[in-house]
Motif scaffolding. Structure first.
Motif, short mmCIF file in Angstrom:
data_model
loop_
_atom_site.label_atom_id
_atom_site.label_comp_id
_atom_site.label_asym_id
_atom_site.label_seq_id
_atom_site.Cartn_x
_atom_site.Cartn_y
_atom_site.Cartn_z
N GLY A 98 0.81 -1.20 0.00
CA GLY A 98 0.00 0.00 0.00
C GLY A 98 0.85 1.26 0.00
O GLY A 98 1.99 1.26 0.45
N GLN A 99 0.27 2.32 -0.54
CA GLN A 99 0.95 3.61 -0.59
C GLN A 99 -0.03 4.69 -0.14
O GLN A 99 -1.24 4.52 -0.24
CB GLN A 99 1.39 3.92 -2.03
N SER A 100 0.51 5.79 0.30
CA SER A 100 -0.31 6.90 0.74
C SER A 100 -0.70 7.78 -0.45
O SER A 100 0.16 8.22 -1.21
CB SER A 100 0.46 7.74 1.76
N ARG A 105 -6.29 2.61 2.13
CA ARG A 105 -6.63 2.35 3.52
C ARG A 105 -5.53 2.95 4.40
O ARG A 105 -4.36 2.88 4.06
CB ARG A 105 -6.71 0.84 3.72
N PRO A 106 -5.88 3.54 5.55
CA PRO A 106 -4.85 4.11 6.42
C PRO A 106 -3.85 3.05 6.88
O PRO A 106 -4.16 1.86 6.92
CB PRO A 106 -5.64 4.63 7.62
N SER A 107 -2.67 3.50 7.22
CA SER A 107 -1.60 2.59 7.65
C SER A 107 -1.10 2.98 9.04
O SER A 107 -0.72 4.12 9.26
CB SER A 107 -0.44 2.64 6.67
N ALA A 108 -1.08 2.02 9.94
CA ALA A 108 -0.51 2.26 11.28
C ALA A 108 1.01 2.27 11.20
O ALA A 108 1.68 2.73 12.12
CB ALA A 108 -0.98 1.18 12.26
N ALA A 109 1.57 1.77 10.10
CA ALA A 109 3.03 1.69 9.93
C ALA A 109 3.55 2.80 9.03
O ALA A 109 4.72 2.78 8.65
CB ALA A 109 3.40 0.33 9.35
N GLY A 110 2.72 3.75 8.66
CA GLY A 110 3.15 4.82 7.77
C GLY A 110 3.53 4.31 6.39
O GLY A 110 4.38 4.89 5.74
N TYR A 111 2.93 3.21 5.95
CA TYR A 111 3.21 2.57 4.65
C TYR A 111 4.68 2.17 4.52
O TYR A 111 5.22 2.12 3.44
CB TYR A 111 2.79 3.48 3.49
N ASN A 112 5.33 1.90 5.63
CA ASN A 112 6.74 1.51 5.65
C ASN A 112 6.81 -0.01 5.77
O ASN A 112 6.51 -0.56 6.83
CB ASN A 112 7.45 2.18 6.82
N ALA A 113 7.25 -0.66 4.71
CA ALA A 113 7.29 -2.13 4.71
C ALA A 113 8.28 -2.68 5.73
O ALA A 113 8.14 -3.81 6.20
CB ALA A 113 7.65 -2.64 3.32
N GLY A 122 -4.22 -4.97 9.62
CA GLY A 122 -3.29 -5.67 10.49
C GLY A 122 -1.84 -5.47 10.10
O GLY A 122 -0.97 -5.33 10.95
N SER A 123 -1.56 -5.42 8.81
CA SER A 123 -0.18 -5.24 8.37
C SER A 123 0.18 -3.77 8.20
O SER A 123 1.34 -3.39 8.23
CB SER A 123 0.04 -5.94 7.02
N GLY A 124 -0.83 -2.94 7.97
CA GLY A 124 -0.57 -1.53 7.70
C GLY A 124 -0.12 -1.27 6.28
O GLY A 124 0.27 -0.17 5.94
N LEU A 125 -0.16 -2.30 5.44
CA LEU A 125 0.37 -2.18 4.07
C LEU A 125 -0.60 -2.66 2.99
O LEU A 125 -0.18 -2.91 1.87
CB LEU A 125 1.68 -2.96 3.95
N ASP A 126 -1.87 -2.79 3.32
CA ASP A 126 -2.82 -3.30 2.33
C ASP A 126 -2.83 -2.43 1.08
O ASP A 126 -3.08 -1.23 1.16
CB ASP A 126 -4.22 -3.36 2.92
N PRO A 127 -2.62 -3.05 -0.09
CA PRO A 127 -2.63 -2.28 -1.33
C PRO A 127 -4.03 -2.14 -1.93
O PRO A 127 -4.21 -1.43 -2.90
CB PRO A 127 -1.75 -3.13 -2.25
N ASP A 128 -5.01 -2.81 -1.33
CA ASP A 128 -6.34 -2.88 -1.91
C ASP A 128 -7.40 -2.22 -1.04
O ASP A 128 -7.25 -2.11 0.17
CB ASP A 128 -6.76 -4.34 -2.11
N ILE A 129 -8.47 -1.78 -1.71
CA ILE A 129 -9.69 -1.35 -1.05
C ILE A 129 -10.84 -2.09 -1.72
O ILE A 129 -10.67 -2.69 -2.77
CB ILE A 129 -9.90 0.18 -1.11
#
Length: 186
Positions: free
Chosen positions: A55-57, A67-75, A122-129
């Motif tokens: 996922g990206q911002s 989708r928002p990311s709890a990890a700041g989109y940082n893999a 859960g991962s903070g990196l979902d690329p999909d909506i």
């Protein structure tokens, strides 16, 4: 003494097995994967614009938001927030996301906002909506880009991925691919 030598031997064998052999094996297997295990990238005019599975911002009104990311989109720090649904900090974060969404989508009512647009995965990196999350953003994008909503809805339909065998999972849309398609719309 006998136990000590056994422990040292086991440690050395484990180090060779897990620090040398296993990484080499996994690296070799990755060479058979698309892009030699470096991830599936999306390129425009020879320039990499992102990774398909991360996922990206997107915050500009002319794009579909992820989708928002709890990890700041940082893999490198993939993680959820680990805060419970009644945690005051978590509730404040979700409320701030709702407020931001409503400011940028003034024709949307709070009860219409899909939960995935204001809660991190859960991962903070979902690329999909989901298609529902994409459709709720159509009015904002159409107004910003000065294109018809029908064209954007057709784009959403063409990028919707169906569940596996029509049974397993939900319909999803890769946000990066959708936004690339949006840029290509004339």
């Amino acid at each position: 003494m006998k136990t000590l030598f056994s422990a040292i031997r086991l440690t050395l064998v484990s180090m060779v097995l897990f620090a040398v052999i296993y990484p080499l094996l996994i690296t070799g297997i990755a060479q058979l994967a698309p892009n030699q295990g470096k991830g599936e990238t999306i390129e425009i005019n020879g320039k990499t614009v992102g990774y398909q599975k991360i996922g990206q911002s997107f915050t500009a009104d002319k794009y579909f938001w992820s989708r928002p990311s709890a990890a700041g989109y940082n893999a490198a720090s993939s993680a959820g927030s680990n805060k419970g649904a009644t945690n005051p900090d978590y509730l404040a974060t979700v409320q701030a996301r709702i407020d931001t969404f409503l400011v940028h989508n003034p024709k949307v009512v709070k009860s219409q906002i899909p939960s995935e647009m204001v809660t991190a995965s859960g991962s903070g990196l979902d690329p999909d909506i989901t298609p529902t999350s994409a459709r709720i953003q159509v009015k904002r994008i159409a107004d910003t880009r000065k294109i018809s909503e029908d064209k954007i809805l057709a784009l959403i339909d063409s990028h919707t991925q169906k569940p596996l065998l029509g049974l397993f999972g939900t319909e999803t849309i890769n946000v990066l691919e959708l936004n690339v398609g949006l840029d290509e719309l004339k």
